[in-house]
Scaffold this motif. Structure first.
Motif, mmCIF file in Angstrom:
data_model
loop_
_atom_site.group_PDB
_atom_site.id
_atom_site.type_symbol
_atom_site.label_atom_id
_atom_site.label_comp_id
_atom_site.label_asym_id
_atom_site.label_seq_id
_atom_site.Cartn_x
_atom_site.Cartn_y
_atom_site.Cartn_z
ATOM 1 N N THR A 157 0.853 -1.184 0.000
ATOM 2 C CA THR A 157 0.000 0.000 0.000
ATOM 3 C C THR A 157 0.884 1.228 0.000
ATOM 4 O O THR A 157 2.010 1.189 0.513
ATOM 5 N N VAL A 158 0.414 2.303 -0.578
ATOM 6 C CA VAL A 158 1.187 3.540 -0.676
ATOM 7 C C VAL A 158 0.417 4.638 0.036
ATOM 8 O O VAL A 158 -0.716 4.952 -0.335
ATOM 9 N N THR A 159 1.011 5.202 1.081
ATOM 10 C CA THR A 159 0.364 6.270 1.843
ATOM 11 C C THR A 159 1.228 7.513 1.958
ATOM 12 O O THR A 159 0.750 8.551 2.404
ATOM 13 N N ASP A 160 2.483 7.424 1.565
ATOM 14 C CA ASP A 160 3.435 8.504 1.810
ATOM 15 C C ASP A 160 3.793 9.191 0.497
ATOM 16 O O ASP A 160 4.181 8.522 -0.474
ATOM 17 N N ILE A 161 3.699 10.506 0.455
ATOM 18 C CA ILE A 161 3.966 11.230 -0.784
ATOM 19 C C ILE A 161 5.420 11.090 -1.213
ATOM 20 O O ILE A 161 5.728 11.033 -2.409
ATOM 21 N N ALA A 162 6.332 11.006 -0.238
ATOM 22 C CA ALA A 162 7.757 10.850 -0.585
ATOM 23 C C ALA A 162 7.975 9.529 -1.320
ATOM 24 O O ALA A 162 8.770 9.467 -2.273
ATOM 25 N N ASP A 163 7.284 8.464 -0.894
ATOM 26 C CA ASP A 163 7.365 7.183 -1.605
ATOM 27 C C ASP A 163 6.739 7.305 -2.988
ATOM 28 O O ASP A 163 7.300 6.848 -3.995
ATOM 29 N N ALA A 164 5.564 7.921 -3.031
ATOM 30 C CA ALA A 164 4.823 8.012 -4.295
ATOM 31 C C ALA A 164 5.635 8.723 -5.376
ATOM 32 O O ALA A 164 5.587 8.358 -6.552
ATOM 33 N N MET A 165 6.418 9.726 -4.971
ATOM 34 C CA MET A 165 7.123 10.543 -5.950
ATOM 35 C C MET A 165 8.285 9.811 -6.618
ATOM 36 O O MET A 165 8.684 10.159 -7.723
ATOM 37 N N ILE A 166 8.858 8.804 -5.944
ATOM 38 C CA ILE A 166 10.031 8.141 -6.541
ATOM 39 C C ILE A 166 9.736 6.742 -7.062
ATOM 40 O O ILE A 166 10.597 6.133 -7.716
#
Length: 400
Positions: A157-166
């Motif tokens: 699951t993806v909840t963090d914008i820093a993760d989403a961006m890379i």
């Protein structure tokens, strides 16, 4: 159905399907055609990974040119569906038998925390003149691919914008370097990071994921883990050998055949130790959560990661254990507000757990007693199930 066409090759069952059949024959699992179809797909990947590894081991040219020519990575698998359908169990069966040395099973958030650490380390090395290149993604991907050919994420699951961006650039680079991904999730790829900040910047990752994995829906009709657990099983008292046996049996039911592991949950630059975790559930001793300096944000992080929290050995709490009482109150409040399932073994019924004649905690514990009772009600459990199966279980800790 997305899993059709993945039957055993030549009638021969692979290791995942064979173990599934063994458990059905032993009576520990029910026969499930959807699970069997996905097991066959994982067995096909098992064979492809084994065949891809053969040239490097048996061919002199493989050894000679192995560093220059990367073999095409076998296509991975992304399994999604509601909780309790056997996703984690199937992935664990596959991972445990996968014919590779360079394989890794890790929780997604832990992996991404590691990636951010590697990116920051590369930038620091460039600043110190110890490395070259302004873009840290290629060297980080190169290092990960050198260590790992098979990467398995459970409950992706993806909840963090820093993760989403890379994610898109990172996994483009990893797939180009021969990595195969197997992941389980409660949501389809198109629903990842839904309503997240700057989501359009995340969408290329969804297309990357679809390009490199088969998307399989495990649409079994029943939450097998919970159908044998009644509301009366969620609060076990008094403590003792019988309670321990009941809690262990409940834990096995919740795992549903999935492996358990210790886990570290990265959060706000530190980590929360989870002694036992599996299939989206976590198990703690009372002291693990209430005798340590944890607060609301930590409990929010646990609620964001796990749909079920099991707490063993809640003692009778007196006025001298004021801090422990405050944390237990806060833990119950957080899980209640998030509609998470709570399983507890305790020394006494809820209304006799806190024995202090007065004070703020005595007043607040009355609310905790009420919530502990309500969290075993059919209405509460039905709403918790609705949120999980409806893909509403993901929450983002404040300040994460």
């Amino acid at each position: 159905m997305p899993h059709q066409g993945y039957g055993p090759v030549g009638g021969e069952r692979g290791p995942v399907r064979a173990e599934l059949a063994r458990r059905v024959a032993a009576g520990t699992l029910r026969e499930d055609a959807v699970q069997a179809g996905i097991a066959d797909r994982l067995d096909r990947l098992w064979r492809e990974l084994r065949e891809a590894a053969l040239p490097a081991k048996s061919s002199a040219l493989g050894w000679l040119f192995g560093r220059r020519e990367r073999p095409a990575a076998p296509r991975g698998v992304y399994i999604h569906g509601s909780v309790g359908r056997g996703k984690s169990m199937l992935m664990d069966l596959f991972f445990d038998t996968a014919p590779l040395e360079r394989k890794r099973r890790i929780h997604f958030h832990e992996f991404m925390a590691e990636m951010h650490g590697r990116i920051n380390a590369h930038r620091a090395a460039v600043k110190a003149g110890e490395a070259r290149g302004d873009d840290p993604i290629p060297p980080v991907a190169e290092a990960v691919a050198a260590e790992t050919r098979l990467l398995c994420f459970d409950e992706f699951t993806v909840t963090d914008i820093a993760d989403a961006m890379i994610l898109s650039r990172l996994f483009d680079a990893l797939f180009a370097r021969g990595l195969t991904l197997v992941a389980t999730s409660n949501v389809a790829p198109d629903d990842l990071y839904r309503d997240g900040l700057n989501r359009p910047l995340f969408l290329p990752f969804v297309e990357t994921l679809k390009a490199h994995t088969d998307i399989l829906f495990l649409d079994a009709p029943t939450d097998y883990r919970m159908e044998t657990i009644g509301a009366g099983d969620l609060y076990v008292t008094p403590l003792g050998p019988d309670a321990d046996r009941r809690m262990d049996a409940l834990w096995r039911s919740i795992l549903g055949g999935a492996a358990e592991r210790a886990e570290t949950l990265p959060f706000r630059g530190r980590s929360i130790a989870v002694p036992r975790a599996g299939a989206g559930a976590a198990r703690f001793g009372f002291a693990d959560l209430c005798a340590r300096p944890l607060g609301a944000a930590d409990f929010l992080a646990l609620a964001a990661r796990f749909h079920t929290v099991v707490v063993d050995g809640v003692p009778v709490i007196g006025a001298a254990e004021r801090n422990e009482a405050k944390r237990f109150i806060l833990l119950v409040d957080t899980l209640y507000d998030a509609h998470r399932r709570l399983v507890v073994s305790a020394a006494a019924p809820a209304d006799r757990l806190y024995r202090a004649p007065s004070g703020t905690e005595a007043f607040e514990f009355d609310r905790t007693v009420s919530r502990l009772i309500e969290m075993r009600s059919d209405a509460y459990l039905a709403e918790a199930e609705r949120r999980r199966t409806g893909g509403e279980h993901t929450m983002t800790p404040a300040g994460a």
